[in-house]
Design an enzyme around this catalytic site. Structure first.
Site, PDB file in Angstrom:
ATOM      1  N   ASP A  78       0.844  -1.203   0.000  1.00  0.00           N
ATOM      2  CA  ASP A  78       0.000   0.000   0.000  1.00  0.00           C
ATOM      3  C   ASP A  78       0.881   1.256   0.000  1.00  0.00           C
ATOM      4  OD1 ASP A  78       0.878  -0.181   2.602  1.00  0.00           O
ATOM      5  OD2 ASP A  78      -1.109   0.010   3.527  1.00  0.00           O
ATOM      6  N   SER A  79       2.214   1.049   0.042  1.00  0.00           N
ATOM      7  CA  SER A  79       3.148   2.156  -0.193  1.00  0.00           C
ATOM      8  C   SER A  79       2.889   2.784  -1.557  1.00  0.00           C
ATOM      9  CB  SER A  79       4.599   1.664  -0.109  1.00  0.00           C
ATOM     10  OG  SER A  79       4.801   0.527  -0.922  1.00  0.00           O
ATOM     11  N   LYS A 102      -1.440  -9.327   2.662  1.00  0.00           N
ATOM     12  CA  LYS A 102      -0.716  -8.918   3.872  1.00  0.00           C
ATOM     13  C   LYS A 102      -1.560  -7.882   4.602  1.00  0.00           C
ATOM     14  CE  LYS A 102       3.125  -6.149   3.746  1.00  0.00           C
ATOM     15  NZ  LYS A 102       2.683  -4.973   4.507  1.00  0.00           N
ATOM     16  N   GLU A 131      -1.517  -5.320   8.408  1.00  0.00           N
ATOM     17  CA  GLU A 131      -0.679  -4.801   9.485  1.00  0.00           C
ATOM     18  C   GLU A 131      -1.279  -5.162  10.840  1.00  0.00           C
ATOM     19  OE1 GLU A 131       0.210  -0.637   8.958  1.00  0.00           O
ATOM     20  OE2 GLU A 131       0.908  -0.952   6.906  1.00  0.00           O
ATOM     21  N   GLU A 165       9.152  -4.358  10.604  1.00  0.00           N
ATOM     22  CA  GLU A 165       9.577  -3.046  10.073  1.00  0.00           C
ATOM     23  C   GLU A 165      10.127  -2.165  11.183  1.00  0.00           C
ATOM     24  OE1 GLU A 165       6.903  -1.076   7.368  1.00  0.00           O
ATOM     25  OE2 GLU A 165       8.181   0.701   7.254  1.00  0.00           O
TER      26      GLU A 165
END
Ligand code: KIV
Length: 267
Positions: A49-50, A118, A120, A184
Site C-alpha cells: 500500500d506504499s 498482507k 498490518e 519493520e
C-alpha cells in the site's frame, strides 16, 4: 526466462526459508516493473500500500483504496511467472471485522491472481488472521512500525523498541496462522530473537541482517524516489538521475534538430 520456470508458492516460500535460504522481496505496482523484478530473480513481489506514497504522491498510505490495490495487483500478477505475489489489504478494509477482512482478502485473490495478502498488526489482528486463513487465503502479518497506524504513532520513521509487545505480536501472528511476517523498523537484536523464536519466515525492512529475508520498496532501492534516505535504505542504482538525463537529452536534441536523424526517419 525459460518456459519451465517453477512458480514460488506459499509452501515453497516457507520451505525455502526453513532450508536456510535468505528470501528476497521487493515492491512493485505495475506490469513493467513486476516483470523486471521477476526476471531478475526476486522471490516475492509485494504490491504494497506504499503505492499511495510512491505512485500516487500521497503523504501516508491511508488514502489508497481496495479498488486501486486490486487494479495494481492484477497488473503485477499478470507479469509474474516465478515470484510469490502478495497484495496489501489497505487501511480500513480489514479493521472493521474478520468478516469484512475475509470478504476483501477474497476479492484480492479472485480479482488479481495474487498468491496471498498482507495486513498490518499482530496480536490485535489475530482473530482476523485466523478468519482469513480459515477461508484458505494465505496471509502475511506486518509488525513493528505499521504505516497504517501513522495517526496514532505521530510519525512513520521511528524505530519500535517495545520488546514485549513485539514478541507478543509476532507470536500471536504465527499462532493465528500467518505464513510469514514483515518486521519493520525494529532493533536488529530483537529481530534476531523473533526470527529464532518463530517457525515462519521473518522479512525485515530496517530490522537488520538476521531476518529470514529482506524487503525494500522497489523504487526506493532503485533510486527513483527523491528525498528519502532512511538509514536502512541502500540505493542499488540511481535511476532518477539516469532518467532525468535521458529526458533532458531528448528535449535538447529535438530542440536543436539533431533528433530524429536520418537513421530514425523513413524515406
Ligand atoms: O507497503 C509496503 O510497501 C510495505 C513494505 C514496506 C513492507 O508494507
Amino acid at each position: 526466462m525459460s518456459s519451465q520456470v517453477k512458480k514460488i508458492t506459499v509452501p515453497a516460500f516457507r520451505e525455502a526459508a526453513s532450508s536456510g535460504q535468505k528470501l528476497t522481496m521487493l515492491t512493485a505496482y505495475d506490469y513493467m516493473w513486476a516483470g523486471i523484478l521477476d526476471e531478475a530473480g526476486v522471490d516475492s513481489i509485494l504490491v504494497g500500500d506504499s503505492l499511495a506514497m510512491v505512485v500516487q504522491g500521497r503523504s501516508t498510505t491511508l488514502p489508497v483504496t481496495l479498488e486501486q490495490m486490486i487494479y495494481h495487483g492484477e497488473m503485477v500478477a499478470r507479469a509474474v511467472r516465478r515470484a510469490l505475489v502478495i497484495v496489501d489489504l489497505p487501511f480500513m478494509t480489514y479493521q472493521v471485522s474478520p468478516k469484512q477482512a475475509v470478504r476483501n482478502a477474497g476479492r484480492i485473490l479472485k480479482e488479481t491472481g495474487a498468491d496471498a495478502v498482507k495486513l498490518e498488526g499482530g496480536a490485535i489482528q489475530a482473530e482476523t488472521i485466523r478468519a482469513i486463513g480459515r477461508a484458505e487465503i494465505p496471509v502475511m502479518a506486518h509488525v513493528g512500525m505499521r504505516p497504517q497506524a501513522v495517526r496514532q504513532l505521530g510519525s512513520m520513521g521511528r524505530v519500535q523498541r517495545d520488546e514485549q509487545q513485539l514478541l507478543d505480536d509476532a507470536r500471536a501472528a504465527e499462532d493465528a496462522g500467518a505464513f510469514g511476517i514483515v518486521l519493520e523498523l525494529i532493533p536488529q537484536d530483537l529481530a534476531q530473537k523473533i526470527t529464532e523464536i518463530l517457525t515462519i519466515p521473518t522479512i525485515g525492512i530496517g530490522a537488520g541482517p538476521h531476518c529470514t529475508g529482506q524487503v525494500l520498496v522497489g523504487p526506493d532501492m532503485l533510486g527513483l524516489t527523491p528525498n528519502f534516505r532512511p538509514k536502512f535504505l541502500k540505493q542499488f542504482a540511481d535511476l532518477r538521475s539516469s532518467a532525468t538525463k535521458a529526458v533532458r537529452d531528448y528535449v535538447s536534441e529535438v530542440q536543436h534538430g539533431t533528433y530524429p536523424g536520418p537513421e530514425h526517419s523513413h524515406r
